[in-house]
Write a protein that holds these residues in place. Structure first.
Motif, mmCIF file in Angstrom:
data_model
loop_
_atom_site.group_PDB
_atom_site.id
_atom_site.type_symbol
_atom_site.label_atom_id
_atom_site.label_comp_id
_atom_site.label_asym_id
_atom_site.label_seq_id
_atom_site.Cartn_x
_atom_site.Cartn_y
_atom_site.Cartn_z
ATOM 1 N N ALA A 1 0.814 -1.220 0.000
ATOM 2 C CA ALA A 1 0.000 0.000 0.000
ATOM 3 C C ALA A 1 0.848 1.270 0.000
ATOM 4 O O ALA A 1 0.351 2.350 -0.269
ATOM 5 C CB ALA A 1 -0.924 0.016 1.208
ATOM 6 N N GLY A 2 2.143 1.153 0.324
ATOM 7 C CA GLY A 2 2.999 2.338 0.397
ATOM 8 C C GLY A 2 3.996 2.200 1.527
ATOM 9 O O GLY A 2 4.357 1.091 1.920
ATOM 10 N N HIS A 3 4.413 3.334 2.061
ATOM 11 C CA HIS A 3 5.354 3.288 3.175
ATOM 12 C C HIS A 3 5.094 4.442 4.128
ATOM 13 O O HIS A 3 4.516 5.454 3.753
ATOM 14 C CB HIS A 3 6.811 3.306 2.678
ATOM 15 C CG HIS A 3 7.157 4.498 1.855
ATOM 16 N ND1 HIS A 3 7.591 5.684 2.393
ATOM 17 C CD2 HIS A 3 7.127 4.686 0.522
ATOM 18 C CE1 HIS A 3 7.813 6.554 1.427
ATOM 19 N NE2 HIS A 3 7.533 5.984 0.279
ATOM 20 N N TRP A 4 5.504 4.228 5.384
ATOM 21 C CA TRP A 4 5.407 5.277 6.400
ATOM 22 C C TRP A 4 6.599 5.168 7.329
ATOM 23 O O TRP A 4 7.283 4.162 7.377
ATOM 24 C CB TRP A 4 4.090 5.231 7.177
ATOM 25 C CG TRP A 4 3.719 3.946 7.838
ATOM 26 C CD1 TRP A 4 2.814 3.030 7.387
ATOM 27 C CD2 TRP A 4 4.202 3.423 9.090
ATOM 28 N NE1 TRP A 4 2.716 1.976 8.268
ATOM 29 C CE2 TRP A 4 3.563 2.195 9.321
ATOM 30 C CE3 TRP A 4 5.115 3.869 10.033
ATOM 31 C CZ2 TRP A 4 3.793 1.416 10.452
ATOM 32 C CZ3 TRP A 4 5.360 3.087 11.159
ATOM 33 C CH2 TRP A 4 4.689 1.882 11.358
ATOM 34 N N GLN A 5 6.817 6.264 8.042
ATOM 35 C CA GLN A 5 7.854 6.298 9.066
ATOM 36 C C GLN A 5 7.278 7.049 10.256
ATOM 37 O O GLN A 5 6.640 8.087 10.087
ATOM 38 C CB GLN A 5 9.100 7.001 8.546
ATOM 39 C CG GLN A 5 10.272 6.945 9.497
ATOM 40 C CD GLN A 5 11.525 7.533 8.872
ATOM 41 O OE1 GLN A 5 11.457 8.462 8.084
ATOM 42 N NE2 GLN A 5 12.664 6.982 9.242
ATOM 43 N N ALA A 6 7.491 6.498 11.451
ATOM 44 C CA ALA A 6 6.938 7.121 12.656
ATOM 45 C C ALA A 6 7.988 7.117 13.759
ATOM 46 O O ALA A 6 8.735 6.157 13.912
ATOM 47 C CB ALA A 6 5.691 6.379 13.122
ATOM 48 N N SER A 7 8.042 8.213 14.500
ATOM 49 C CA SER A 7 8.923 8.337 15.660
ATOM 50 C C SER A 7 8.099 8.019 16.897
ATOM 51 O O SER A 7 7.016 8.573 17.089
ATOM 52 C CB SER A 7 9.469 9.754 15.768
ATOM 53 O OG SER A 7 10.192 10.084 14.602
#
Length: 158
Positions: free
Chosen positions: A136-142
């Motif tokens: 579906a895509g990509h994400w980045q979370a802190s």
């Protein structure tokens, strides 16, 4: 006087079909994007819920609980070891083959730290950055050290 039959002409039918085709061409990419966004959000929610369960487990047990990345997915482990010397797995988050969750520990003192994230009995944890790549895509979370909750750094659907 002859009776006229009420009917649509071929031109009117073609015009209606052409308008319907244009509406479908406009709607399909929009719906596909919405579905991809939902799948991306679901992957984040699934991971954040798993991390939240690890935090609650550490508070409940009053022991450190570690999320460990391995070939089978992400394991929630107690500090104890089993008879083979492996960590005791409390719960596992299975990760499909077409999805990748990656862990970065910016506060780690080692140049290449292990892929582990520990939640301490007082409710705190090490600050980490988790990246996701999937169909579906990509994400980045802190993820915050005090709450263990994530904040999106970036996100993009495919």
């Amino acid at each position: 006087m002859t009776a006229r039959r009420a009917a649509f002409t071929l031109l009117e039918i073609c015009l209606v079909l052409m308008i319907a085709a244009i509406i479908i061409l406009i709607a399909v990419p929009s719906i596909s994007g919405m579905l991809a966004d939902q799948r991306l959000h679901d992957s984040y929610s699934r991971f954040e819920q798993f991390a939240g369960e690890a935090r609650l487990e550490s508070l409940r047990e009053q022991k450190p609980i570690t999320l460990t990345w391995d070939k089978q997915g992400i394991a929630m482990c107690k500090p104890e070891r089993d008879k083979h010397g492996d960590p005791v797995v409390v719960q596992r988050m299975d990760v499909p083959e077409n999805e990748i969750f990656d862990l970065t520990r910016p506060a780690a003192l080692m140049p290449k730290p292990t892929a582990e994230w520990t939640f301490w009995p007082n409710g705190t944890c090490e600050p980490v950055v988790v990246s996701y790549k999937g169909p579906a895509g990509h994400w980045q979370a802190s993820f915050d050290a005090l709450t263990g909750r994530g904040t999106f750094s970036s996100s993009e659907t495919l």
